[in-house]
Design an enzyme around this catalytic site. Structure first.
Site, PDB file in Angstrom:
ATOM      1  N   GLU A 405       0.698  -1.201   0.069  1.00 38.41           N
ATOM      2  CA  GLU A 405      -0.046   0.087  -0.118  1.00 38.41           C
ATOM      3  C   GLU A 405       0.900   1.236  -0.179  1.00 38.41           C
ATOM      4  O   GLU A 405       1.701   1.309   0.754  1.00 38.41           O
ATOM      5  CB  GLU A 405      -0.948   0.079   1.200  1.00 38.41           C
ATOM      6  CG  GLU A 405      -1.777   1.074   1.197  1.00 38.41           C
ATOM      7  CD  GLU A 405      -2.741   1.079   2.401  1.00 38.41           C
ATOM      8  OE1 GLU A 405      -3.217   0.021   2.936  1.00 38.41           O
ATOM      9  OE2 GLU A 405      -3.259   2.086   2.979  1.00 38.41           O
ATOM     10  N   LYS A 589      -7.006  -0.714  11.924  1.00 40.23           N
ATOM     11  CA  LYS A 589      -6.402  -1.178  10.487  1.00 40.23           C
ATOM     12  C   LYS A 589      -5.212  -0.466  10.115  1.00 40.23           C
ATOM     13  O   LYS A 589      -4.210  -0.606   9.596  1.00 40.23           O
ATOM     14  CB  LYS A 589      -7.174  -0.972   9.250  1.00 40.23           C
ATOM     15  CG  LYS A 589      -7.087  -1.589   8.175  1.00 40.23           C
ATOM     16  CD  LYS A 589      -6.308  -0.735   7.144  1.00 40.23           C
ATOM     17  CE  LYS A 589      -5.954  -1.431   5.865  1.00 40.23           C
ATOM     18  NZ  LYS A 589      -5.088  -0.532   5.007  1.00 40.23           N
ATOM     19  N   ASP A 605       4.997 -14.282  11.878  1.00 40.25           N
ATOM     20  CA  ASP A 605       3.721 -14.823  11.248  1.00 40.25           C
ATOM     21  C   ASP A 605       2.943 -13.709  11.540  1.00 40.25           C
ATOM     22  O   ASP A 605       2.358 -13.308  12.807  1.00 40.25           O
ATOM     23  CB  ASP A 605       3.552 -15.928  12.293  1.00 40.25           C
ATOM     24  CG  ASP A 605       2.020 -16.751  11.901  1.00 40.25           C
ATOM     25  OD1 ASP A 605       1.232 -15.810  11.396  1.00 40.25           O
ATOM     26  OD2 ASP A 605       1.806 -17.880  12.450  1.00 40.25           O
ATOM     27  N   HIS A 703      -2.913  11.220  -0.279  1.00 41.33           N
ATOM     28  CA  HIS A 703      -2.934   9.875  -0.748  1.00 41.33           C
ATOM     29  C   HIS A 703      -2.857   9.961  -2.319  1.00 41.33           C
ATOM     30  O   HIS A 703      -2.316   8.732  -2.990  1.00 41.33           O
ATOM     31  CB  HIS A 703      -4.124   8.864  -0.594  1.00 41.33           C
ATOM     32  CG  HIS A 703      -3.707   8.137   0.643  1.00 41.33           C
ATOM     33  ND1 HIS A 703      -4.762   7.161   0.991  1.00 41.33           N
ATOM     34  CD2 HIS A 703      -3.084   8.158   1.664  1.00 41.33           C
ATOM     35  CE1 HIS A 703      -4.370   6.681   2.336  1.00 41.33           C
ATOM     36  NE2 HIS A 703      -3.072   7.175   2.408  1.00 41.33           N
TER      37      HIS A 703
HETATM   38  C1  MEV Z   1      -5.655   2.999   5.283  1.00 44.14           C
HETATM   39  O1  MEV Z   1      -4.796   1.961   5.073  1.00 44.14           O
HETATM   40  C2  MEV Z   1      -5.774   3.060   6.893  1.00 44.14           C
HETATM   41  C3  MEV Z   1      -6.754   4.447   7.343  1.00 44.14           C
HETATM   42  O2  MEV Z   1      -8.274   4.114   6.760  1.00 44.14           O
HETATM   43  C4  MEV Z   1      -6.729   4.320   8.929  1.00 44.14           C
HETATM   44  C5  MEV Z   1      -7.666   5.189   9.733  1.00 44.14           C
HETATM   45  O3  MEV Z   1      -8.894   5.628   9.147  1.00 44.14           O
HETATM   46  O4  MEV Z   1      -7.233   5.560  10.808  1.00 44.14           O
HETATM   47  C6  MEV Z   1      -6.380   5.544   6.964  1.00 44.14           C
END
Ligand code: MEV
Length: 752
Positions: A405, A589, A605, A703
């Site tokens: 990513e 995430k 792992d 981004h």
């Molecule tokens: C994207 O890979 C991760 C985000 O969605 C994390 C977040 O919203 O805190 C930007």
């Protein structure tokens, strides 16, 4: 030309503080935090101090009078970052270690070997003179220990005597939470001693007796006799300290120190302040590492006090270091090409440049891949990058990350830079304890109630732990092994036995599974219940890495937002995640973007880490964010993360995958605990970067160009075409594959 690095250890008093000033013999041991003198272009490295200048002046005048030695180069710098605990330095003798390292470095540069006993004797004389000139006051035991290493018996005015550290003795260190003001305590005690010489003489006589008793126990090889002597000596010593406290009014035994000392005594161990008291460092003695770990767990649970990792003792004194500390602040690193970046990382880590071929595409050959898993038809490549700016517990790391990513590595590096402005990350770890589980189900016919089965297992606890240990004698020899055994009734017809195992530096899956399999038939026989699953638990909540940081608001400013506004937005974003599991999932995430990338790069792992992280996030019954942010009263942004960190630096893919092996070397983590701390720090940084973007201009803008780059490459752009196409895609505000194909065609036709 790069000059070599020389390091010197910190020290801890085992016994004899205060009494040494009245002529008694103290025992002092060298501990595994080192000051490193080396050339370094790190702009964060502190400039020369009066102490380092004095040390340098003493070496220079010694060398100018000696024959056959070269003149030293300019004064080098010294890194004592590893002595940090949060914003303060632990009382482990960092200034003595710094002086010793500077002296050792310049002697080495003049062609003398800092490990040679004769050179060390010279170094000791020079370092003691420099230290006394600038610091004055102390006994000089810390300088002697920094130069000589090991454990020394130290009497003022005499040559220190090295003594062997007993193999049976384990030493633990605890942070009593406040810096000690050694000089002022010593002064207060001295003044009080002049006022009431009789009371002072009584107290120091007691401290002297304690030191003698301790030395008797330390020199013996019987753990039972030795520990009893140490316990008695430490009790006498602590009484002597209390007498000095009554006499002088100096708060030597603080409530936190008393809590540690009392808890240790209740567990049959011995603990005492190491040094002047008044906070800071407490040293504890046990015949088993497991007892120190249990003490740490209780102190954390009941008093919120932490152990200072596992600090080795009686470590070597002055020595040359293969790998000097590096600076992870590599400005312009992203602008270098792949080759340039490899050059820079090779230079910083001193890893031979040709070894970077292990990171070339195809470095995992098909034959090896075919041996790793089944039905292989190829390999899958991912970009492997290095994140910059990470400073954890005063030490800089270049962090390998493997991820597909865009922006994850750049974001983590940027956030680490902001965090660095507040002193970097502060990290600590739980002991490396994991759980092996054996499921037991009630027999269909026989009458065997759950309580009976539970009682039978509890009665056999010691035998079961010994059986678990018998499965891994090498682990036990390294200080690991079974620590605890718990039985939980999950339902009237189902039990689980959790065996807590210290896995040392291995991730531990294999060894835990073996233990579960060995115990299962025995448990089944003794309870007449049927053994079901025998497997580790990936909810590694006993083996967490805890990382905090404190960011000055100014470091968060930018893109039209003040630092204060960004900080407030991030704290509010954290609250949002704390209140809403839907947001918490995305928040986590973002944390795992960083954690997984490090896990993958280092051959760990990552599914186990993911499973553990999310189970931990949901452990209270509500799904919670792993990382949280608050504003402190000064408006600084304070972040914290606790992450189950079932990772190792030995075994598994870390061993077989050539890229993972090199990545681990680049990182330079020396233990599984340290690797876990790095992962948690990268998770915290990734989260900060995401929240800062989300709480200010939104995520899309930043981004966009990174995404456009991926789309441009996907459309087939190469070389200089990539930047041009990225520019056009962003201008068109339509970052899609089809559009990129059209724009690329246009680009190519224009240049024909
Ligand atoms: C994207 O890979 C991760 C985000 O969605 C994390 C977040 O919203 O805190 C930007």
């Amino acid at each position: 030309m790069t000059r070599s690095a020389v390091s010197a250890p910190g020290k801890a008093f085992l016994i004899g503080e205060y009494a040494v000033l009245a002529g008694a013999t103290a025992l002092v041991t060298a501990v595994g935090r080192r000051a490193v003198a080396a050339d370094c272009d790190d702009p964060d490295r502190p400039p020369a101090s009066p102490l380092t200048e004095a040390a340098y002046a003493h070496v220079r005048s010694f060398l100018s009078e000696s024959t056959g030695t070269k003149a030293p180069g300019p004064l080098t710098s010294v890194d004592t970052g590893s002595f940090a605990a949060g914003a303060r330095k632990l009382g482990l003798g960092s200034s003595a270690a710094a002086v010793a390292a500077i002296v050792g470095f310049h002697l080495a540069e003049a062609g003398l070997d800092p490990e040679d006993p004769e050179v060390r004797a010279i170094a000791l004389r020079l370092a003691q003179a420099a230290h006394a000139q600038v610091q004055g006051g102390g006994s000089g035991a810390d300088v002697a220990c920094a130069v000589l290493g090991g454990t020394i018996a130290f009497t003022r005015g005499e040559v220190p005597t090295p003594i062997a550290h007993p193999a049976w003795l384990h030493v633990g260190f605890f942070d009593a939470g406040a810096p000690a003001d050694t000089a002022s305590f010593v002064q207060q005690v001295r003044v009080a001693g002049e006022r009431d010489p009789a009371a002072y003489a009584d107290a120091t006589a007691q401290l002297r007796r304690a030191a003698e008793l301790f030395r008797g126990g330390y020199l013996g090889d019987d753990p039972d006799i030795g520990l009893t002597a140490l316990r008695d000596a430490v009790a006498l010593h602590n009484d002597g300290l209390r007498a000095l406290q009554r006499l002088s009014g100096a708060p030597i035994v603080t409530p936190n120190i008393a809590a540690i000392v009392d808890q240790a005594a209740r567990m049959g161990l011995a603990a005492k302040p190491s040094g002047a008291g008044g906070g800071d460092l407490v040293v504890a003695f046990a015949a088993r590492q497991a007892d120190l770990d249990l003490l740490a767990e209780r102190l954390q649970r009941e008093h919120g006090l932490h152990a200072i990792g596992r600090l080795p003792v009686a470590v070597p004194g002055l020595r040359r270091d293969e790998r000097p500390p590096l600076s992870s602040r590599m400005s312009g690193f992203f602008r270098l090409g792949v080759d340039g970046r490899r050059d820079a990382v090779a230079a910083a880590t001193r890893i031979a440049r040709d070894r970077f071929a292990a990171l070339d595409p195809g470095s995992l050959d098909l034959g090896s891949a075919d041996n790793l898993i089944e039905n292989v038809i190829g390999t899958l490549e991912l970009p492997l990058a290095v994140a910059t700016n990470f400073r954890i517990n005063g030490r800089d790391f270049l962090v390998p990350m493997a991820v597909e990513e865009a922006s994850v590595v750049a974001a983590a590096s940027n956030a680490a830079k902001m965090i660095r402005a507040g002193g970097g990350f502060f990290a600590r770890s739980d002991p490396p304890w994991m759980i092996a589980q054996v499921q037991l189900t009630a027999p269909k016919s026989a009458d065997a109630p759950a309580d009976g089965a539970v009682a039978a297992i509890h009665a056999a606890r010691a035998d079961l732990l010994a059986l678990a240990d018998s499965a891994h004698p090498r682990l036990v020899a390294r200080g690991g092994g079974a620590r605890d055994l718990l039985v939980r009734v999950l339902a009237p017809d189902m039990l689980v036995v959790d065996v807590v195992v210290d896995c040392q530096d291995a991730m531990g899956a294999n060894l835990l599974n073996t233990i579960a399999e060995i115990l299962a038939p025995v448990l089944s026989d003794m309870t007449r219940w049927t053994a079901g699953l025998r497997i580790l638990s990936n909810l590694a909540d006993r083996r967490r890495a805890h990382v905090t940081c404190r960011v000055p608001p100014g470091a968060l400013a930018g893109r039209g937002f003040s630092g204060a506004a960004a900080a407030a937005g991030i704290a509010s974003a954290s609250r949002f995640a704390e209140l809403d599991p839907y947001r918490a999932a995305t928040h986590n995430k973002g944390v795992m973007n960083g954690v997984d990338a490090v896990a993958l790069a280092t051959g760990n792992d990552w599914r186990a880490i993911e499973a553990g992280a999310h189970a931990y996030a949901g452990l209270t019954g509500a799904y919670r964010p792993l990382a949280t942010w608050r504003l402190d009263p000064e408006g600084w942004l304070c972040g914290a993360i606790s992450l189950p960190a079932a990772v190792g630096v030995v075994g598994g893919a870390t061993k077989v995958h050539p890229s993972a092996r090199l990545a681990l070397e680049i990182l330079g983590a020396t233990s599984g605990a340290e690797l876990g701390q790095v992962m948690a720090a990268v998770g915290l940084a990734s989260n900060l970067a995401a929240l800062r973007a989300l709480a200010t201009e939104g995520i899309q803008r930043g981004h966009m160009s990174l995404h456009a780059r991926a789309v441009a490459l996907g459309a087939g752009a190469a070389g200089p075409e990539v930047d041009l196409l990225v520019h056009r895609l962003v201008e068109a505000a339509e970052i899609k594959h089809d559009r990129a194909v059209v724009l690329l065609r246009e680009l190519r036709s224009e240049s024909r």
